[in-house]
Design a protein around this motif. Sequence first.
Motif, PDB file in Angstrom:
ATOM      1  N   GLY A 368      -8.850  52.637 -90.066  1.00 59.01           N
ATOM      2  CA  GLY A 368      -9.671  51.873 -89.135  1.00 59.01           C
ATOM      3  C   GLY A 368      -9.495  50.379 -89.249  1.00 59.01           C
ATOM      4  O   GLY A 368     -10.365  49.602 -88.832  1.00 59.01           O
ATOM      5  N   LEU A 369      -8.351  49.961 -89.774  1.00 55.93           N
ATOM      6  CA  LEU A 369      -8.116  48.536 -89.988  1.00 55.93           C
ATOM      7  C   LEU A 369      -8.099  47.762 -88.663  1.00 55.93           C
ATOM      8  O   LEU A 369      -8.470  46.596 -88.617  1.00 55.93           O
ATOM      9  CB  LEU A 369      -6.783  48.348 -90.719  1.00 55.93           C
ATOM     10  CG  LEU A 369      -6.683  47.126 -91.595  1.00 55.93           C
ATOM     11  CD1 LEU A 369      -7.661  47.220 -92.741  1.00 55.93           C
ATOM     12  CD2 LEU A 369      -5.279  46.975 -92.132  1.00 55.93           C
ATOM     13  N   ALA A 370      -7.690  48.437 -87.585  1.00 58.40           N
ATOM     14  CA  ALA A 370      -7.597  47.773 -86.289  1.00 58.40           C
ATOM     15  C   ALA A 370      -8.966  47.249 -85.852  1.00 58.40           C
ATOM     16  O   ALA A 370      -9.053  46.270 -85.118  1.00 58.40           O
ATOM     17  CB  ALA A 370      -7.051  48.738 -85.245  1.00 58.40           C
ATOM     18  N   ARG A 371     -10.026  47.911 -86.318  1.00 56.51           N
ATOM     19  CA  ARG A 371     -11.369  47.451 -85.930  1.00 56.51           C
ATOM     20  C   ARG A 371     -11.981  46.513 -86.970  1.00 56.51           C
ATOM     21  O   ARG A 371     -12.623  45.551 -86.633  1.00 56.51           O
ATOM     22  CB  ARG A 371     -12.284  48.662 -85.706  1.00 56.51           C
ATOM     23  CG  ARG A 371     -12.260  49.128 -84.260  1.00 56.51           C
ATOM     24  CD  ARG A 371     -12.731  50.551 -84.149  1.00 56.51           C
ATOM     25  NE  ARG A 371     -11.715  51.471 -84.672  1.00 56.51           N
ATOM     26  CZ  ARG A 371     -11.942  52.757 -84.895  1.00 56.51           C
ATOM     27  NH1 ARG A 371     -13.139  53.266 -84.701  1.00 56.51           N
ATOM     28  NH2 ARG A 371     -10.968  53.535 -85.338  1.00 56.51           N
ATOM     29  N   THR A 372     -11.734  46.814 -88.257  1.00 53.36           N
ATOM     30  CA  THR A 372     -12.388  45.979 -89.274  1.00 53.36           C
ATOM     31  C   THR A 372     -11.632  44.667 -89.515  1.00 53.36           C
ATOM     32  O   THR A 372     -12.237  43.623 -89.673  1.00 53.36           O
ATOM     33  CB  THR A 372     -12.503  46.748 -90.604  1.00 53.36           C
ATOM     34  OG1 THR A 372     -11.225  47.277 -90.922  1.00 53.36           O
ATOM     35  CG2 THR A 372     -13.507  47.870 -90.503  1.00 53.36           C
ATOM     36  N   MET A 373     -10.319  44.731 -89.551  1.00 53.68           N
ATOM     37  CA  MET A 373      -9.545  43.518 -89.802  1.00 53.68           C
ATOM     38  C   MET A 373      -8.442  43.390 -88.748  1.00 53.68           C
ATOM     39  O   MET A 373      -7.260  43.515 -89.056  1.00 53.68           O
ATOM     40  CB  MET A 373      -8.901  43.573 -91.193  1.00 53.68           C
ATOM     41  CG  MET A 373      -9.905  43.721 -92.320  1.00 53.68           C
ATOM     42  SD  MET A 373      -9.084  43.964 -93.913  1.00 53.68           S
ATOM     43  CE  MET A 373      -8.467  42.330 -94.238  1.00 53.68           C
ATOM     44  N   GLY A 430       5.071  53.433 -88.948  1.00 49.89           N
ATOM     45  CA  GLY A 430       4.208  54.119 -87.985  1.00 49.89           C
ATOM     46  C   GLY A 430       3.043  54.830 -88.641  1.00 49.89           C
ATOM     47  O   GLY A 430       1.937  54.845 -88.122  1.00 49.89           O
ATOM     48  N   ARG A 431       3.300  55.388 -89.823  1.00 51.98           N
ATOM     49  CA  ARG A 431       2.242  56.101 -90.538  1.00 51.98           C
ATOM     50  C   ARG A 431       1.057  55.172 -90.839  1.00 51.98           C
ATOM     51  O   ARG A 431      -0.104  55.529 -90.647  1.00 51.98           O
ATOM     52  CB  ARG A 431       2.844  56.612 -91.848  1.00 51.98           C
ATOM     53  CG  ARG A 431       2.013  57.592 -92.596  1.00 51.98           C
ATOM     54  CD  ARG A 431       2.839  58.125 -93.736  1.00 51.98           C
ATOM     55  NE  ARG A 431       3.228  57.055 -94.637  1.00 51.98           N
ATOM     56  CZ  ARG A 431       2.720  56.887 -95.856  1.00 51.98           C
ATOM     57  NH1 ARG A 431       1.814  57.712 -96.298  1.00 51.98           N
ATOM     58  NH2 ARG A 431       3.122  55.897 -96.621  1.00 51.98           N
ATOM     59  N   VAL A 432       1.384  53.955 -91.283  1.00 53.22           N
ATOM     60  CA  VAL A 432       0.320  52.998 -91.593  1.00 53.22           C
ATOM     61  C   VAL A 432      -0.402  52.573 -90.322  1.00 53.22           C
ATOM     62  O   VAL A 432      -1.636  52.493 -90.275  1.00 53.22           O
ATOM     63  CB  VAL A 432       0.904  51.757 -92.317  1.00 53.22           C
ATOM     64  CG1 VAL A 432      -0.191  50.756 -92.618  1.00 53.22           C
ATOM     65  CG2 VAL A 432       1.622  52.171 -93.571  1.00 53.22           C
ATOM     66  N   VAL A 433       0.390  52.307 -89.268  1.00 53.33           N
ATOM     67  CA  VAL A 433      -0.208  51.847 -88.012  1.00 53.33           C
ATOM     68  C   VAL A 433      -1.126  52.927 -87.451  1.00 53.33           C
ATOM     69  O   VAL A 433      -2.231  52.642 -86.995  1.00 53.33           O
ATOM     70  CB  VAL A 433       0.907  51.476 -87.006  1.00 53.33           C
ATOM     71  CG1 VAL A 433       0.309  51.136 -85.651  1.00 53.33           C
ATOM     72  CG2 VAL A 433       1.729  50.314 -87.534  1.00 53.33           C
ATOM     73  N   GLU A 434      -0.687  54.168 -87.544  1.00 54.16           N
ATOM     74  CA  GLU A 434      -1.486  55.278 -87.039  1.00 54.16           C
ATOM     75  C   GLU A 434      -2.828  55.349 -87.771  1.00 54.16           C
ATOM     76  O   GLU A 434      -3.887  55.444 -87.162  1.00 54.16           O
ATOM     77  CB  GLU A 434      -0.698  56.582 -87.227  1.00 54.16           C
ATOM     78  CG  GLU A 434      -1.350  57.773 -86.561  1.00 54.16           C
ATOM     79  CD  GLU A 434      -0.885  59.080 -87.181  1.00 54.16           C
ATOM     80  OE1 GLU A 434       0.133  59.072 -87.905  1.00 54.16           O
ATOM     81  OE2 GLU A 434      -1.565  60.083 -86.955  1.00 54.16           O
ATOM     82  N   THR A 435      -2.769  55.278 -89.099  1.00 50.57           N
ATOM     83  CA  THR A 435      -4.007  55.328 -89.881  1.00 50.57           C
ATOM     84  C   THR A 435      -4.907  54.155 -89.527  1.00 50.57           C
ATOM     85  O   THR A 435      -6.128  54.299 -89.428  1.00 50.57           O
ATOM     86  CB  THR A 435      -3.676  55.266 -91.386  1.00 50.57           C
ATOM     87  OG1 THR A 435      -2.556  56.078 -91.630  1.00 50.57           O
ATOM     88  CG2 THR A 435      -4.841  55.717 -92.227  1.00 50.57           C
ATOM     89  N   GLY A 436      -4.300  52.999 -89.345  1.00 56.69           N
ATOM     90  CA  GLY A 436      -5.094  51.800 -89.046  1.00 56.69           C
ATOM     91  C   GLY A 436      -5.746  51.883 -87.679  1.00 56.69           C
ATOM     92  O   GLY A 436      -6.843  51.371 -87.467  1.00 56.69           O
ATOM     93  N   TRP A 437      -5.053  52.532 -86.750  1.00 57.47           N
ATOM     94  CA  TRP A 437      -5.533  52.551 -85.370  1.00 57.47           C
ATOM     95  C   TRP A 437      -6.520  53.691 -85.139  1.00 57.47           C
ATOM     96  O   TRP A 437      -7.582  53.504 -84.562  1.00 57.47           O
ATOM     97  CB  TRP A 437      -4.329  52.685 -84.422  1.00 57.47           C
ATOM     98  CG  TRP A 437      -4.700  52.580 -82.980  1.00 57.47           C
ATOM     99  CD1 TRP A 437      -4.793  53.593 -82.084  1.00 57.47           C
ATOM    100  CD2 TRP A 437      -5.044  51.382 -82.275  1.00 57.47           C
ATOM    101  NE1 TRP A 437      -5.168  53.117 -80.865  1.00 57.47           N
ATOM    102  CE2 TRP A 437      -5.331  51.767 -80.949  1.00 57.47           C
ATOM    103  CE3 TRP A 437      -5.140  50.035 -82.633  1.00 57.47           C
ATOM    104  CZ2 TRP A 437      -5.704  50.842 -79.978  1.00 57.47           C
ATOM    105  CZ3 TRP A 437      -5.510  49.126 -81.664  1.00 57.47           C
ATOM    106  CH2 TRP A 437      -5.791  49.515 -80.364  1.00 57.47           C
ATOM    107  N   PHE A 438      -6.187  54.908 -85.618  1.00 56.41           N
ATOM    108  CA  PHE A 438      -7.010  56.070 -85.316  1.00 56.41           C
ATOM    109  C   PHE A 438      -8.034  56.396 -86.393  1.00 56.41           C
ATOM    110  O   PHE A 438      -9.007  57.079 -86.131  1.00 56.41           O
ATOM    111  CB  PHE A 438      -6.116  57.302 -85.083  1.00 56.41           C
ATOM    112  CG  PHE A 438      -5.281  57.183 -83.850  1.00 56.41           C
ATOM    113  CD1 PHE A 438      -5.867  57.242 -82.598  1.00 56.41           C
ATOM    114  CD2 PHE A 438      -3.916  56.992 -83.941  1.00 56.41           C
ATOM    115  CE1 PHE A 438      -5.086  57.123 -81.448  1.00 56.41           C
ATOM    116  CE2 PHE A 438      -3.137  56.871 -82.798  1.00 56.41           C
ATOM    117  CZ  PHE A 438      -3.724  56.935 -81.553  1.00 56.41           C
ATOM    118  N   GLY A 439      -7.770  55.942 -87.641  1.00 60.01           N
ATOM    119  CA  GLY A 439      -8.662  56.310 -88.730  1.00 60.01           C
ATOM    120  C   GLY A 439     -10.067  55.742 -88.565  1.00 60.01           C
ATOM    121  O   GLY A 439     -10.268  54.744 -87.868  1.00 60.01           O
TER     122      GLY A 439
END
Lengths: 492, 119
Positions: A368-373, A430-439
Motif C-alpha cells: 500500500g505504499l502508493a497511498r501512504t508514501m 513489477g513485484r514490488v510495484v504490484e505490492t505497493g499499488w494493490f496491497g
Amino acid sequence: MLAHLPILQVILPFLAAPICLILRKPKLAWLFALIVSAAALAVSGLLLQQVYAGGVISYELGGWAPPWGIEYRIDLLNAYVLLVVSSLATIVLLGAHTSVQKEIEAHKQTWFYSLYLLCFAGLLGIVATGDAFNVFVFLEISSLSTYALIALGRDRRALWAAYQYLIMGTIGATFILIGIGFLYMMTGTLNMNDLAMRIDAVESTTTVLAAFGFIVVGTSLKLALFPLHLWLPNAYTYAPSMVTAFIAATATKVAVYVLIRFLFTIFGESYSFGRHPLAEILIPLAIIGLLSASTVSISQPLIKRMLAYSSVAQIGYIVLGIGMGSALGLTASLLHVFNHAMMKGGLFLALAAVTYRMGGSEIGHMRGLARTMPLTFWAFVLGGLSLIGVPLTVGFVSKWYLILAAIELGWWPIVIVVLVGSLLAVLYVGRVVETGWFGEPEKPGRNEAPPSLLIPLWILIAANFYFGIDTRLTIGVAENAAAWLMGGGSGL
Amino acid sequence: MIEQLLSHYNYWVVIILMMVGFYIVVAQGNLVKKVVGLNIFQTSVFIFYISVGKVEGGTAPILVEGVDVYSNPLPHVLILTAIVVGIATTALALALVIRIKEAYGSVEESELQIRDQQC
C-alpha cells in the motif's frame, strides 16, 4: 589554484575526514561533510571542463617529475568517473542526516561522516592517480572504510557481512598487489603511462601474463563479477541505507574503472583481447551473472537484497560491454557506469525513505505504499523503469548501445540475453510495484518521507530522465573516452 | 633443475606461504584462524616484493665510498606501505571478530550460519 585541481580533488575529503571527528555534533559534521563533498564535486566539474578544453592534465606530486615521482593524470576517462563518483556522493550525503539519525546509534554518527569522507577520498584517489601502486593504497583506504561503514548496520548480520567482505576484498586487493609487483619486476616502473610504453617489449613473457591474470581476477573480485560476487548481497543488505546507496552507486563503478584502466591503458587492447582469450572468459561469466542474479532477485523477500542481486546483474551488462573489446561495447559500458550509478543510487535512496518510515525494507513494508508514501512510491516506480530500460530513461540509452555493439559484431545471442535480462527486471521490479499499488497498508493515511530524503531521491530520479533524453554529455564523453582507449590511450 | 630450484628458493618460499595462507582462509571455519591465514597470505607478498628488490652483489642502499652496486630500495619502501595496510586490515578484522563474538556468542562459521537461520 587551478593548476592544483587534481590533488585538491583527493586531498579535500581526505583532510576533512578527521575534522569531522573534532566537530563532534552529528549535524555539524554532516553539514561540513556536505560542504566538502560539494566542493569536491565543483573540482571534478572544473577538471572535466579543463580536460575537454586542453587535453590531458598531468600533475606532479611534490614537484617530482614522472616516472620517478607520483603523477596524477587526468584524462577524459577519469575526469568522467570522478564526476560520477563525486556527484553521487554529494547527492546521497544530502539525505544522509535524516536517515543516519534513525539508523545509526547517536555516538557513532560523527564516525559515519568521517568514514564516508575517507571512503570518498579513497575512491577519488584510485581514479585520479596515474601510479599503479597508488591505486592499491587508495583501494585499501576506500575498502577499509567501507568495511567499517557496513559494520555500522543495526542488524548483527551486518558484522558478519562486513567480515566476509573484508576477507574477500583483501584477497582481491592482494591479488592486484601481486600483479603490480610482477609488472614492476619486468618494467622497473610504476607509472601507468610509462608501464604502457615499456610493456610492449616484454609482453611475451609469462611474468606479464601472470600479472595480467592476477590483476584481472583481483579487480573482478572488487567489482563483484559472477562468481566472485558472493560478498555483495549481504554487504548491501545489512549496511545502513545510506551506506548501501553510496557504495552501490560508486564503489563497484570505481572497480570497473580500474579494470578498464589496466586492460586498455596499461596492457593495451591488442594484448588483452588479441593475445589472450579474455573475451571468451569475461562474456560467459557476464552472461551467467546477468541471468542468474536477475532470476535470484525475483524471489527475494528483502527488497534491499533484491536490488543487491540486481546490482550483480547490472555489473554483468558492464562487463559484457568491456568483454566485447570494441569501441562501441566500451562506450556502452562507460554509459552504464554512470547510468547504473544514477538508477541504483535513486532506488536505494527510495528504500532508505521506506526504511525511515516503515522501519524496514521487506516486501511487507511496501504494501500500500502508493497511498501512504506516494512520492517515494512513484520515485521507486520511475527508477525501476530506468532499471528495466524503458525508453526516455538512462537505462534505455545504455542497453541500446550494448545491443548496437552486439549487432555490430554480429552476436545475435547477446542481443537476446540483454532483452531477457530486461524482462527479468520487469518481473522483480513489477513485484514490488504490484505490492505497493494493490496491497493494503498496515496503517492507512499519508505518511510521506521527510523532504530531506525526498529531495536527493527526486534529484536522482529526475537525472535518470534528463540524461535519458539529453544524452549529449554522457554519450559525448563516453564515445570520446572509448575511442581514445581503443587507440591505446597512453599517448596524447 | 635442482640448481634452479635452489637459486630461486626465496620465490618457492613465497609460493608455498601464499598457498598455505590462501588454503587457511578458504578451508578454516574459525574466524580468527581465517585472519591468521590472510596474514600469511599477505606476508608472502611482502617477501616477494623484497626479493624483487635484491640486486646480486649489491649492498644496502646507503651512499658509501667504494660501493657502487646497491639493492633497489623502492620495493622495500612500497612494502612498508603494504605492511601498514596489512596491519590496519588485521586490526579491523579482529575488531569485527570481537563484535561478532559479542553478538553471536561464537566465532565458528558453521555456528554463525545456524544461528542466523534460527532467527
